[in-house]
Design a protein around this motif. Structure first.
Motif, PDB file in Angstrom:
ATOM      1  N   ASN A 334      20.948  44.708  72.761  1.00 44.35           N
ATOM      2  CA  ASN A 334      21.832  44.905  73.431  1.00 44.35           C
ATOM      3  C   ASN A 334      22.713  43.418  73.810  1.00 44.35           C
ATOM      4  OD1 ASN A 334      21.212  47.515  74.451  1.00 44.35           O
ATOM      5  ND2 ASN A 334      19.574  46.414  75.230  1.00 44.35           N
ATOM      6  N   GLY A 335      22.315  42.248  73.075  1.00 46.93           N
ATOM      7  CA  GLY A 335      22.982  41.292  73.057  1.00 46.93           C
ATOM      8  C   GLY A 335      23.358  40.909  71.639  1.00 46.93           C
ATOM      9  N   ILE A 336      22.367  40.322  70.876  1.00 42.52           N
ATOM     10  CA  ILE A 336      22.692  39.701  69.486  1.00 42.52           C
ATOM     11  C   ILE A 336      23.487  41.096  68.766  1.00 42.52           C
ATOM     12  CG2 ILE A 336      22.109  38.740  67.449  1.00 42.52           C
ATOM     13  CD1 ILE A 336      21.684  37.130  69.926  1.00 42.52           C
ATOM     14  N   MET A 337      22.864  42.348  68.706  1.00 36.18           N
ATOM     15  CA  MET A 337      23.566  43.280  67.742  1.00 36.18           C
ATOM     16  C   MET A 337      24.984  43.745  68.484  1.00 36.18           C
ATOM     17  SD  MET A 337      20.576  45.534  66.530  1.00 36.18           S
ATOM     18  CE  MET A 337      19.183  44.832  65.559  1.00 36.18           C
ATOM     19  N   ALA A 338      24.844  43.578  70.102  1.00 32.16           N
ATOM     20  CA  ALA A 338      26.076  44.357  70.521  1.00 32.16           C
ATOM     21  C   ALA A 338      27.370  43.426  70.557  1.00 32.16           C
ATOM     22  CB  ALA A 338      25.665  44.510  72.026  1.00 32.16           C
ATOM     23  N   GLN A 339      27.249  41.978  70.361  1.00 32.40           N
ATOM     24  CA  GLN A 339      28.232  40.916  70.432  1.00 32.40           C
ATOM     25  C   GLN A 339      28.562  40.343  69.251  1.00 32.40           C
ATOM     26  OE1 GLN A 339      25.868  39.602  74.324  1.00 32.40           O
ATOM     27  NE2 GLN A 339      27.661  38.629  74.091  1.00 32.40           N
ATOM     28  N   ALA A 340      28.087  40.702  68.085  1.00 34.99           N
ATOM     29  CA  ALA A 340      28.517  39.961  66.753  1.00 34.99           C
ATOM     30  C   ALA A 340      28.367  41.209  65.507  1.00 34.99           C
ATOM     31  CB  ALA A 340      27.514  38.798  66.420  1.00 34.99           C
ATOM     32  N   TYR A 341      28.878  41.083  64.656  1.00 37.13           N
ATOM     33  CA  TYR A 341      29.194  41.573  63.415  1.00 37.13           C
ATOM     34  C   TYR A 341      29.205  43.234  63.658  1.00 37.13           C
ATOM     35  CZ  TYR A 341      28.579  37.443  61.126  1.00 37.13           C
ATOM     36  OH  TYR A 341      28.623  35.902  60.643  1.00 37.13           O
ATOM     37  N   TYR A 342      30.176  43.628  64.623  1.00 36.46           N
ATOM     38  CA  TYR A 342      30.346  45.138  64.767  1.00 36.46           C
ATOM     39  C   TYR A 342      30.741  45.734  63.569  1.00 36.46           C
ATOM     40  CZ  TYR A 342      33.122  48.940  66.422  1.00 36.46           C
ATOM     41  OH  TYR A 342      33.589  50.334  66.435  1.00 36.46           O
ATOM     42  N   GLN A 343      30.368  47.131  63.259  1.00 34.54           N
ATOM     43  CA  GLN A 343      31.101  47.913  62.346  1.00 34.54           C
ATOM     44  C   GLN A 343      31.162  49.237  63.048  1.00 34.54           C
ATOM     45  OE1 GLN A 343      29.768  47.579  57.994  1.00 34.54           O
ATOM     46  NE2 GLN A 343      29.067  49.771  58.230  1.00 34.54           N
ATOM     47  N   GLU A 344      31.973  50.021  62.640  1.00 33.36           N
ATOM     48  CA  GLU A 344      32.365  51.265  63.357  1.00 33.36           C
ATOM     49  C   GLU A 344      31.288  52.230  63.234  1.00 33.36           C
ATOM     50  OE1 GLU A 344      36.128  54.149  64.419  1.00 33.36           O
ATOM     51  OE2 GLU A 344      36.212  52.856  62.802  1.00 33.36           O
ATOM     52  N   TYR A 345      30.901  52.789  64.259  1.00 28.62           N
ATOM     53  CA  TYR A 345      30.019  53.956  64.162  1.00 28.62           C
ATOM     54  C   TYR A 345      30.824  55.100  64.431  1.00 28.62           C
ATOM     55  CZ  TYR A 345      25.505  56.832  64.715  1.00 28.62           C
ATOM     56  OH  TYR A 345      24.544  57.664  64.619  1.00 28.62           O
ATOM     57  N   GLY A 346      31.510  55.762  63.546  1.00 30.51           N
ATOM     58  CA  GLY A 346      32.912  56.438  63.487  1.00 30.51           C
ATOM     59  C   GLY A 346      32.544  57.845  63.826  1.00 30.51           C
ATOM     60  N   LEU A 347      33.794  58.717  64.068  1.00 31.69           N
ATOM     61  CA  LEU A 347      33.516  59.775  64.344  1.00 31.69           C
ATOM     62  C   LEU A 347      34.945  60.571  63.594  1.00 31.69           C
ATOM     63  CD1 LEU A 347      33.250  60.494  68.182  1.00 31.69           C
ATOM     64  CD2 LEU A 347      31.825  61.719  66.366  1.00 31.69           C
ATOM     65  N   THR A 348      34.585  61.573  62.614  1.00 29.54           N
ATOM     66  CA  THR A 348      35.600  62.301  61.972  1.00 29.54           C
ATOM     67  C   THR A 348      36.667  62.852  62.917  1.00 29.54           C
ATOM     68  OG1 THR A 348      34.226  62.675  59.978  1.00 29.54           O
ATOM     69  CG2 THR A 348      36.495  63.869  60.140  1.00 29.54           C
ATOM     70  N   GLY A 349      37.964  62.593  62.590  1.00 29.36           N
ATOM     71  CA  GLY A 349      38.871  63.143  63.319  1.00 29.36           C
ATOM     72  C   GLY A 349      39.324  62.308  64.841  1.00 29.36           C
ATOM     73  N   SER A 350      38.635  61.071  64.886  1.00 33.22           N
ATOM     74  CA  SER A 350      38.990  60.231  65.996  1.00 33.22           C
ATOM     75  C   SER A 350      39.843  59.049  65.600  1.00 33.22           C
ATOM     76  CB  SER A 350      37.510  59.649  66.421  1.00 33.22           C
ATOM     77  OG  SER A 350      37.768  58.701  67.441  1.00 33.22           O
ATOM     78  N   GLN A 351      41.088  59.149  65.738  1.00 35.85           N
ATOM     79  CA  GLN A 351      42.090  58.379  64.953  1.00 35.85           C
ATOM     80  C   GLN A 351      42.453  57.371  65.996  1.00 35.85           C
ATOM     81  OE1 GLN A 351      43.122  58.800  61.955  1.00 35.85           O
ATOM     82  NE2 GLN A 351      41.516  60.612  61.854  1.00 35.85           N
ATOM     83  N   HIS A 352      42.557  56.114  65.438  1.00 37.72           N
ATOM     84  CA  HIS A 352      42.895  54.986  66.409  1.00 37.72           C
ATOM     85  C   HIS A 352      43.497  53.810  65.396  1.00 37.72           C
ATOM     86  CE1 HIS A 352      39.407  52.540  64.781  1.00 37.72           C
ATOM     87  NE2 HIS A 352      38.658  53.891  64.962  1.00 37.72           N
ATOM     88  N   LYS A 353      44.141  52.845  66.090  1.00 38.60           N
ATOM     89  CA  LYS A 353      44.436  51.612  65.292  1.00 38.60           C
ATOM     90  C   LYS A 353      44.062  50.429  65.152  1.00 38.60           C
ATOM     91  CE  LYS A 353      49.358  53.424  66.121  1.00 38.60           C
ATOM     92  NZ  LYS A 353      50.668  53.386  66.668  1.00 38.60           N
ATOM     93  N   HIS A 354      42.469  50.460  65.916  1.00 34.48           N
ATOM     94  CA  HIS A 354      41.673  49.467  65.912  1.00 34.48           C
ATOM     95  C   HIS A 354      41.071  49.181  64.573  1.00 34.48           C
ATOM     96  CE1 HIS A 354      42.256  49.510  70.256  1.00 34.48           C
ATOM     97  NE2 HIS A 354      41.530  50.654  70.284  1.00 34.48           N
ATOM     98  N   PRO A 355      40.710  47.938  64.438  1.00 32.25           N
ATOM     99  CA  PRO A 355      39.881  47.391  63.187  1.00 32.25           C
ATOM    100  C   PRO A 355      38.793  48.261  63.157  1.00 32.25           C
ATOM    101  CG  PRO A 355      40.923  45.588  64.044  1.00 32.25           C
ATOM    102  CD  PRO A 355      41.323  46.590  65.259  1.00 32.25           C
ATOM    103  N   HIS A 356      37.941  48.196  62.034  1.00 38.72           N
ATOM    104  CA  HIS A 356      36.797  49.105  61.977  1.00 38.72           C
ATOM    105  C   HIS A 356      35.611  47.967  62.164  1.00 38.72           C
ATOM    106  CE1 HIS A 356      38.813  52.746  60.880  1.00 38.72           C
ATOM    107  NE2 HIS A 356      39.361  52.084  60.054  1.00 38.72           N
TER     108      HIS A 356
END
Length: 623
Positions: A334-356
């Motif tokens: 909830n700290g080291i993993m939550a605050q660095a090197y994020y990679q999207e855990y995505g949903l098909t059909g969930s469109q957005h303009k944010h980086p992945h």
């Protein structure tokens, strides 16, 4: 007890490997000339008329008083990565940087190798306001020490040893009272690096520096049971106490250990923690057991998370108390993993303009409706950039420990351990059994489709985590495997040896031991019951967060929401949804009786969405 690391432990957990690779890529991507720019500038080795194109920004700009701090972290992270991997490309880059630092030191007169002028330290002695020059200089001292300890660069040790002479001479010009005033200006981990160098060289000058950097104005109140921490800058004092920890390891003097124990009692035991494991807001320690008014935009600075994990790890090695390992687990997820090197855990059909992806967030906001603010690769370089490259350099630390014929399993990650006991080589392979019954990883129906019972047996996500440990040994060998029982279990843990029940336990305050003569292929399986738990604030039992096992869940909320829960079991307000994709279990959750429903994700899976961690609960009593 000794932590097992380096080439003894191989990480096989997919997400940890991803983070290490991303970190290594970032270390290599940063231009060496830009990393060295402020050092060359200070040494008169830069001859341009303008700042070079692409030069690092943020705290690394030549007008920032903390300029140059990041290179020390870079050296440390690169050295730690080399120790575990033997990566010669990264080692060559490190060696070339150290060589240029040698040239900078020579041109500065043979001692000084800082990226800032010597006068900064003379200014703080006169009381002139300047931004933490010793904090800054500690970073290059630390990086050079680590370049020697983890990467074997002897030139780095020679540089840092000569640089230390400058501090011996400078610090010797003040009375005790005068130097105590200087120590009130953030010093970072200076005490720790002097202890490291005492251990490495045995030179008496480092004993002198240890005594001079003894900060009695902080340490004495701690030893007297007072609280000198509330509302004080957290990451000023954590590195100082890490210095005490290292000084105890090197000297064996119990006074250093007493300070560490008093600090932990004041900072954690008596203060309490957020559900994530953190204790800070606005970079300061929150009041003891009073956190409700501090749920804001600047909770849980990444540097404090990293450094408190290091302090907990020291105390775990000293005591064997699993509560320290539990503290580490919460802060890792909830700290080291939550605050660095994020990679999207995505949903098909969930469109957005944010980086992945996202690189690093300085803080983890606890105020409802806020977002993580992700830094850039070359235009930020605040303090947490440094601890980020260290925290993700070698994820194989802290999983296994050894004390003679006892092997501790401290954290549960897919990994492989190689060690020896009584001259016999031992290998232990830890693997999570996902219990999905399928290796299908995409919509390609030509994938592995062997028929088995597991897929139908576990119709829904299992209510427990199962880990298998396979032992390999050249000859039957007697030793103890000691398993940590997590605090977050929902029921009794079951432990099996070669598919036969060995025992059960709910006691997370002690390890579960299996002592036997182990032979080739022996297998231990441990089942950890997992579920959703409501974790109230220390000062408001009707406001809390939800954890799934060790991982905090965050609701996707643009504005603050309250939860209405009829059941006295508040955790029943959250349920799994969208739990399966091909051969994998997935981690999505939602509220049961809210209108509209609130979607929840693990906090490490939150990227750019507004979110809420703490919820006010109405309609039920806490349980």
């Amino acid at each position: 007890m000794k932590g097992l690391m380096g080439k003894q432990v191989i990480v096989k957990e997919h997400d940890l490997i991803r983070r290490e690779r991303a970190n290594r890529s970032y270390l290599m991507k940063l231009d060496s000339g830009h990393l060295l720019f402020n050092y060359q500038l200070e040494a008169g080795r830069f001859h341009g008329r303008t700042i070079p194109e692409g030069a690092h920004g943020g705290w690394e700009t030549p007008v920032c008083q903390l300029r140059g701090h990041f290179l020390g972290h870079w050296l440390s992270g690169a050295a730690m990565h080399y120790e575990k991997s033997g990566d010669m490309e990264l080692k060559a880059k490190l060696d070339a940087i150290v060589q240029e630092l040698h040239e900078c030191q020579r041109d500065n007169g043979g001692q000084w190798v800082g990226p800032i002028p010597e006068k900064y330290l003379h200014w703080i002695a006169r009381g002139k306001s300047i931004w933490a020059p010793q904090y800054n200089l500690h970073k290059i001292l630390m990086g050079l020490v680590d370049a020697w300890q983890y990467a074997g660069n002897r030139q780095a040790l020679d540089i840092v040893d000569r640089f230390a002479d400058w501090f011996v001479n400078w610090s010797g010009t003040f009375t005790r009272e005068q130097f105590d005033d200087i120590l009130d200006v953030e010093t970072g981990g200076m005490l720790e690096v002097w202890a490291d160098l005492l251990h490495i060289t045995g030179a008496d000058k480092y004993r002198v520096l240890l005594e001079r950097y003894y900060r009695s104005r902080l340490f004495q109140p701690l030893l007297e049971g007072k609280d000198p921490l509330t509302n004080m800058h957290a990451n000023t004092t954590i590195p100082e106490v890490l210095g005490c920890a290292r000084a105890y390891e090197v000297t064996g003097d119990d006074r250093w250990l007493s300070i560490v124990q008093a600090y932990w009692k004041c900072a954690v035991t008596e203060r309490g923690s957020l559900a994530t494991g953190g204790q800070t807001a606005g970079e300061v320690w929150m009041p003891k057991m009073k956190m409700k008014a501090r749920l804001g935009d600047k909770n849980q600075e990444h540097c404090t998370v990293y450094n408190m994990i290091r302090l907990a790890e020291f105390l775990f090695r000293q005591t064997g108390d699993p509560s320290y390992a539990q503290y580490i687990e919460y802060n890792l997820y909830n700290g080291i993993m939550a605050q660095a090197y994020y990679q999207e855990y995505g949903l098909t059909g969930s469109q957005h303009k944010h980086p992945h992806t996202g690189l690093l967030t300085y803080f983890l906001p606890m105020k409802a409706g806020l977002r993580k603010e992700w830094s850039t690769e070359t235009d930020s370089f605040f303090c947490c950039h440094g601890t980020m490259v260290q925290a993700n350099a070698a994820w194989n630390k802290g999983i296994y420990y050894q004390d003679g014929e006892i092997i501790y399993i401290s954290q549960y990650f897919d990994s492989e351990l190689r060690t020896s006991i009584d001259g016999t080589d031992i290998q232990i392979v830890q693997t999570q059994d996902k219990m999905s019954g399928s290796l299908l990883s995409s919509s390609n129906t030509a994938g592995y489709q062997a028929i088995n019972d597991t897929a139908a047996t576990n119709e829904n996500m299992p209510a427990f985590r199962k880990y298998d440990f396979i032992v390999s040994t050249a000859a039957p060998t007697t030793f103890t495997l000691r398993f940590r029982i997590p605090e977050w279990i929902m029921a009794e843990v079951s432990v099996y040896v070669n598919d036969r029940l060995q025992g059960t336990t709910r006691d997370s305050s002690s390890f579960y031991d299996i002592h036997r003569a182990w032979k080739e292929g022996d297998t231990v399986s441990i089942k950890l019951p997992i579920g959703i738990r409501f974790v109230p604030l220390p000062d408001d039992e009707r406001t809390g967060a939800f954890r799934y096992g060790p991982e905090v869940l965050a609701g996707l909320c643009e504005t603050e929401r309250q939860l209405y829960v009829e059941d006295e079991n508040i955790a029943s307000a959250i349920e799994n949804e969208n739990e399966r994709e091909w051969g994998s279990w997935r981690y999505f959750f939602k509220t049961v009786n809210q209108d509209p429903a609130i979607t929840f994700k693990r906090i490490r899976d939150i990227g750019y969405e507004p979110y809420q961690i703490y919820f006010k609960v109405t309609g039920a009593k806490s349980k």
